[in-house]
Design an enzyme around this catalytic site. Structure first.
Site, PDB file in Angstrom:
ATOM      1  N   SER A 132     137.864 -11.136  83.116  1.00 62.98           N
ATOM      2  CA  SER A 132     138.319 -12.490  82.766  1.00 62.98           C
ATOM      3  C   SER A 132     137.820 -12.822  81.372  1.00 62.98           C
ATOM      4  O   SER A 132     136.747 -12.355  80.960  1.00 62.98           O
ATOM      5  CB  SER A 132     137.747 -13.520  83.745  1.00 62.98           C
ATOM      6  OG  SER A 132     137.920 -14.835  83.243  1.00 62.98           O
ATOM      7  N   TYR A 146     130.620 -17.101  88.388  1.00 62.17           N
ATOM      8  CA  TYR A 146     131.867 -16.375  88.127  1.00 62.17           C
ATOM      9  C   TYR A 146     131.807 -15.696  86.758  1.00 62.17           C
ATOM     10  O   TYR A 146     132.131 -14.503  86.634  1.00 62.17           O
ATOM     11  CB  TYR A 146     133.045 -17.352  88.190  1.00 62.17           C
ATOM     12  CG  TYR A 146     134.394 -16.723  87.959  1.00 62.17           C
ATOM     13  CD1 TYR A 146     134.992 -15.916  88.918  1.00 62.17           C
ATOM     14  CD2 TYR A 146     135.099 -16.945  86.770  1.00 62.17           C
ATOM     15  CE1 TYR A 146     136.241 -15.343  88.706  1.00 62.17           C
ATOM     16  CE2 TYR A 146     136.352 -16.383  86.553  1.00 62.17           C
ATOM     17  CZ  TYR A 146     136.918 -15.584  87.524  1.00 62.17           C
ATOM     18  OH  TYR A 146     138.152 -15.021  87.311  1.00 62.17           O
TER      19      TYR A 146
END
Ligand code: NDP
Length: 237
Positions: A132, A146
């Protein structure tokens, strides 16, 4: 797009979203595709039926099951680790077990499955990890865990690229920005906030990410390894 006839491709976490788009794209280009799923049996069976890919139930948080699924797939030419969880909230009150499960799926699974895939992978194979842009940039509160998992993938890919480079195997991370899926719907409550930090102020699509994945799997990408490939509408610019 390269043609993937004669190539065995495995996608970990392929039942929905970006993973499903990747399964469809490889299958459309002639690949022999297997994919795993954990919770979405119906979606997985429908995808298998429409693409000819094979669906395998395996929870990526359970190392032995995941490694066995990869081993049982036989020699894999192209391995894609897409499975991911997003746990967001105040780190002071978030459930530590939820954070640990995210670490299991996003990091531990990626490592153990990639290593197992490399074991029998033919020379010139490909390992692609869906990370990501949050591995590079985390402009919002509530996503420390995350972001940590996605940064960890960067070091892993750099190291594995060194481990397997002599066999012509490339290891790369694809780093999407906001992409319209169940995890991050384009019309979700946080969409405007995300768009406010982007150069192109809209969500990308799973198909965009699949296109980059296929490019990096093809022969023209044989010299690209140990690298991060961001596709984020300028979120990280
Ligand atoms: P979705 O939540 O829409 O889909 C997640 C996929 O991962 C599903 O197919 C799911 O399968 C699978 N998965 C989750 N946990 C497991 C598990 N334990 N074992 C096996 N499979 C699992 O997410 P996206 O498609 O949006 O995300 C895909 C990847 O892209 C993730 O790694 C995510 O972090 C990353 N990403 C997404 C962005 C976005 O904006 N959407 C942005 C940047 C990165 P099942 O339902 O069967 O359990």
């Amino acid at each position: 797009m390269p043609n993937f006839s004669g190539k065995r491709i495995m996608v970990i976490g392929g039942s929905r979203g970006i993973g499903a788009a990747i399964v469809k794209a490889y299958a459309a280009e002639g690949g022999d595709v297997l994919f795993t799923y954990a919770g979405s049996r119906e979606a997985a069976e429908a995808l298998a039926k429409s693409t000819g890919a094979r669906a395998i139930h395996s929870d990526a948080a359970v190392r032995d099951s995941l490694v066995a699924a990869v081993r049982d797939a036989g020699p894999i030419d192209i391995f894609v680790y897409n499975a991911g969880l997003l746990v967001a909230g105040d780190p002071l009150t978030l459930d530590p077990d939820a954070i640990d499960r995210m670490i299991d799926v996003n990091i531990r699974g990626a490592y153990h499955a990639s290593v197992e895939a490399a074991r029998a992978m033919p020379d010139g194979g490909r390992i692609l990890i869906i990370g990501s842009v949050n591995g590079d940039r985390m402009p919002f509160a509530g996503l420390a865990g995350y972001a940590m998992t996605k940064s960890a993938l960067q070091g892993m890919a750099r190291g594995l690229a060194r481990d397997f480079g002599a066999r012509g195997i490339t290891v790369n991370v694809i780093q999407p920005g906001p992409t319209d899926t169940d995890m991050n719907p384009a019309n979700g409550p946080l969409a405007d906030q995300m768009h406010s930090v982007m150069a192109i102020r809209e969500h990308g699509t799973s198909e965009d990410v699949a296109s980059l994945t296929l490019y990096l799997s093809g022969p023209a990408a044989r010299g690209i390894t140990g690298a991060m490939h961001t596709i984020d509408g300028g979120f990280g610019a």
